[in-house]
Design an enzyme around this catalytic site. Sequence first.
Site, PDB file in Angstrom:
ATOM      1  CG  ASP A  42      -2.115  -0.922   1.050  1.00 43.51           C
ATOM      2  OD1 ASP A  42      -2.408  -1.311  -0.100  1.00 43.51           O
ATOM      3  OD2 ASP A  42      -2.742  -1.279   2.063  1.00 43.51           O
ATOM      4  CG  HIS A  67      -2.407  19.536  26.224  1.00 41.24           C
ATOM      5  ND1 HIS A  67      -1.637  20.610  25.798  1.00 41.24           N
ATOM      6  CD2 HIS A  67      -1.559  18.465  26.295  1.00 41.24           C
ATOM      7  CE1 HIS A  67      -0.386  20.213  25.642  1.00 41.24           C
ATOM      8  NE2 HIS A  67      -0.315  18.920  25.928  1.00 41.24           N
ATOM      9  CG  ASP A 125       0.584  13.211  22.204  1.00 41.84           C
ATOM     10  OD1 ASP A 125       0.867  13.994  23.129  1.00 41.84           O
ATOM     11  OD2 ASP A 125       0.903  12.000  22.216  1.00 41.84           O
TER      12      ASP A 125
END
Length: 275
Positions: free
Chosen positions: A66, A168, A170
């Site tokens: 892929d 908050h 990542d």
Amino acid sequence: MEVGIVARKGSERAVAVADELRDAVVGAGASVWLDAETADALGEPEAGRAVDALDACDLAVAVGGDGTFLFVARNAGDTPIVGVNLGEVGFLNAVPPEAAAEAVVSEVEAFDRGEMDVREAPRLAARTEDWSSVPAANEVVIQGGRRGPGAGIDYEVRVDGSRYAGGHADGVLVATPTGSTAYNLSEGGPLVHPAVSGLIVNEMAAADGMPPLVIDADATVTVAVEGGEEAVVASDGRNTTTLPAPVEVTVERTTPPMRIAGPPSDFFEALGKLS
């Protein structure tokens, strides 16, 4: 008709299949060119062309996994792509190597009759007032310069102008159905069948997050990065751009879509290979 063939870099098997495909396509009366790395691997550097010339072909063939298919798609524009699967899963590459020549010749013949069956899959792009990203077939990610404790971004997510989530995390990931089985899945997002016309909004390790959300394919997602020194935007895990914060990044469907030719993959069979 012109067919461009790209083999997975560093794979002798992929190069051998590409060589067989070239002979089969020429035998069917079409012209062929190879990308520079595939031509080098075959010992014919003079036959190679820049991979971004794929958008001028009538058909592109990706021989590999892929990842190879997505590499070809980034350079193919709206050229239809046939994927030959040498990888382990193969959500995009539906053709096994032993059936590759027959499948590609069948597409050449269908093109000559004006009957090529092409399926479309959405692509995404991110933008600000003065910048836009490379289109993504899987996902666009907006995150901080690093992940983990003490890192990440303060953010707000809006869908068509309405607030969905914030806090908050990542980062924030916006995925297509094609990308639901990739980075989105590793971040706890849902699997979405490719026939579903939708996008996925998924917060990454959010402090007080909402569940992943499936929205309309034509919805506009806005991610306002409010804190931190920078926001990093990535398309399909590459083509990263660092933007100074605060910044507002808009993600939405873009054109052209990814166009897929050849026999369709079996989504549920491919899912079985993930376990």
